[in-house]
Design a protein around this motif. Structure first.
Motif, mmCIF file in Angstrom:
data_model
loop_
_atom_site.group_PDB
_atom_site.id
_atom_site.type_symbol
_atom_site.label_atom_id
_atom_site.label_comp_id
_atom_site.label_asym_id
_atom_site.label_seq_id
_atom_site.Cartn_x
_atom_site.Cartn_y
_atom_site.Cartn_z
ATOM 1 N N SER A 130 0.593 -1.057 0.220
ATOM 2 C CA SER A 130 0.399 0.135 -0.112
ATOM 3 C C SER A 130 0.933 1.314 0.119
ATOM 4 O O SER A 130 2.391 1.514 0.076
ATOM 5 N N ARG A 131 -0.095 2.666 -0.161
ATOM 6 C CA ARG A 131 0.881 4.009 -0.586
ATOM 7 C C ARG A 131 1.927 4.396 1.047
ATOM 8 O O ARG A 131 2.846 4.394 1.224
ATOM 9 N N PHE A 160 -1.204 -3.992 -3.332
ATOM 10 C CA PHE A 160 -2.123 -3.264 -4.216
ATOM 11 C C PHE A 160 -3.036 -3.489 -5.260
ATOM 12 O O PHE A 160 -2.903 -4.685 -5.934
ATOM 13 N N SER A 161 -3.511 -2.198 -5.882
ATOM 14 C CA SER A 161 -4.947 -3.089 -6.604
ATOM 15 C C SER A 161 -4.784 -2.636 -7.641
ATOM 16 O O SER A 161 -3.636 -2.155 -7.967
ATOM 17 N N GLU A 190 -6.000 -0.848 -9.628
ATOM 18 C CA GLU A 190 -6.354 0.503 -10.246
ATOM 19 C C GLU A 190 -5.028 1.187 -9.677
ATOM 20 O O GLU A 190 -4.644 2.662 -9.906
ATOM 21 N N ASP A 191 -4.787 0.886 -8.078
ATOM 22 C CA ASP A 191 -3.156 1.589 -7.792
ATOM 23 C C ASP A 191 -2.576 1.192 -8.772
ATOM 24 O O ASP A 191 -1.382 2.682 -8.391
ATOM 25 N N LEU A 236 -0.714 3.988 -10.490
ATOM 26 C CA LEU A 236 -0.033 5.561 -9.556
ATOM 27 C C LEU A 236 1.176 5.156 -9.152
ATOM 28 O O LEU A 236 1.657 5.835 -8.654
ATOM 29 N N LEU A 237 1.278 4.001 -8.929
ATOM 30 C CA LEU A 237 2.804 3.415 -8.355
ATOM 31 C C LEU A 237 3.704 3.882 -9.207
ATOM 32 O O LEU A 237 4.613 5.114 -8.455
ATOM 33 N N TRP A 241 4.363 7.474 -6.674
ATOM 34 C CA TRP A 241 3.980 7.211 -5.226
ATOM 35 C C TRP A 241 5.435 7.310 -5.297
ATOM 36 O O TRP A 241 5.456 7.796 -4.221
#
Ligand SMILES: *Cc1c(COP(=O)(O)O)cnc(C)c1O
Length: 392
Positions: A99-100, A142-143, A145-146, A149-150, A153
């Motif tokens: 996760s972020r 992470f999904s 969808e995430d 954005l990785l 991030w």
């Protein structure tokens, strides 16, 4: 005089070699109680079979093993969300983030450990990461969808002193109720997405796949390096090389109505108290390790639960093929069993089989059985650059 794990090392190592053939380059998982063997023993075994990469459960386990063992890569499977220490600035560690928040926490923790010298004073610390992908397990990850954005991030998390290196993806599949097609699709979606967002995609770590399925994946994506994590299947799949026994420490006769033990209960019948090595500290519990697979098992479990209400607890110890009853709940390192008058008794010093769940068991000692084999063709293999497989 103890709870003993008898291990046929030769067969154990042979099984490891077989697993290597089924899952070439597999990564041994070494965590928790070391699947009953202890983490050190497993790390020794991994090292001796030529493994250069292992996975551990927690950062604490990584620290412990790094004292005694050296691997090129030690993957920490559980995300770190607590403070780190200076010893954690070691090069071979690979952390898992899902996760972020976990990503940010880790970078901040590492950054806080680095000396705050002048600009450009030192090389930035290279933080090795695995991107954990969410699977139907619904554990951290992470999904998809995430994923888009990785890169952003990662860029924002990095500091002057900490640079992130993505070592690959990591997916943990459930053992049941997920078809291979679904697993395949999950992997395919992630590989595709990683390509799209421009993150490196050299390696993907997977688990809980049959060797056939594993081979299919490897063939399907030849450009990606697959690695299978193996825990139970590597160390415990074939239990034929393991025997667990407990030594009889004492035998005391007791009359009906006489008090005994911590709880000073009264004996319900005449008989004997038999004291055996192994208690709660060894993972000897009140419940027998039974998985309910059908109505018969469930009825059995219900019956045991009802007996438990009346302080009758079935123990994991057996004598002459019969399961024995606890006289009272197990103590820290001893268990007390009740033998009704007239039943045959074991002798002090005799060993009785005990059935333990290996993932919660701690043994007092380990005895290696089986013949010791010589190093076989070790040198020849070394010359060829192959991993050395030893049968010890
Ligand atoms: C524990 C663990 C494994 C090994 O699991 P077993 O069921 O013991 O084979 C594999 N992958 C991950 C992420 C794990 O945490």
């Amino acid at each position: 005089m103890s709870l003993t794990l008898y291990l046929n090392r030769r067969d154990w190592f042979r099984h490891m070699e077989e697993m290597e053939e089924l899952y070439p380059g597999c990564v041994p998982v070494i965590k928790g109680n070391g699947y009953g063997f202890g983490n050190e023993v497993l790390a020794d075994a991994a090292q001796k079979s030529g493994k250069r990469e292992i996975a551990v459960g927690t950062v604490e386990e990584a620290r412990q093993l790094e004292v005694s063992h050296r691997f090129d890569q030690m993957i920490v499977l559980t995300p770190v969300m607590s403070e780190l220490m200076e010893v954690d600035l070691v090069s071979g560690r690979v952390y898992t983030v899902g996760s972020r928040d976990q990503l940010q926490f880790l970078v901040t923790a590492i950054d806080g450990l680095l000396p705050s010298g002048g600009r450009g004073a030192e090389e930035p610390f290279r933080l090795n990461l695995l991107i954990k992908c969410q699977s139907p397990m619904k554990r951290y990850g992470f999904s998809l969808e995430d994923a888009g954005l990785l890169p952003e991030w990662i860029r924002t998390a990095e500091t002057d002193r900490v640079k992130i290196e993505i070592k690959g993806l990591s997916i943990h599949f459930p053992k049941e109720r997920m078809t291979f097609q679904e697993k395949e699709k999950c992997i395919g979606d992630w590989l595709e997405t990683m390509k799209q967002v421009g993150l490196p995609l050299e390696r993907i770590y997977v688990s809980h796949l049959s060797s056939e399925q594993y081979r299919r994946l490897v063939e399907q994506w030849p450009e990606v390096g697959f690695a299978m994590r193996l825990g139970t299947d590597l160390w415990l799949a074939d239990k034929s090389f393991i025997t667990t026994k407990s030594t009889v420490l004492d035998v005391q006769s007791i009359r009906r109505g006489e008090r005994f033990g911590y709880k000073q209960q009264r004996a319900r019948r005449n008989g004997h108290l038999v004291y055996l090595a192994g208690g709660t500290a060894n993972g000897v519990g009140l419940e027998a390790p039974v998985t309910s697979r059908g109505w018969k098992d469930r009825l059995k479990l219900t019956a045991f639960w009802l007996m438990g209400l009346f302080n009758f607890h079935l123990s994991p110890f057996t004598y002459r093929g019969k399961r024995l009853w606890f006289a009272e709940p197990p103590h820290m390192q001893t268990s007390v069993l009740f033998f009704p008058a007239g039943s045959s008794l074991p002798e002090v010093g005799e060993e009785l089989p005990v059935q333990l769940r290996m993932t919660t068991a701690y043994f007092d000692r380990r005895v290696d059985t089986g013949e010791v084999e010589e190093r076989m063709n070790a040198e020849e293999n070394e010359e060829k650059g192959n991993p050395v497989h030893l049968a010890l």
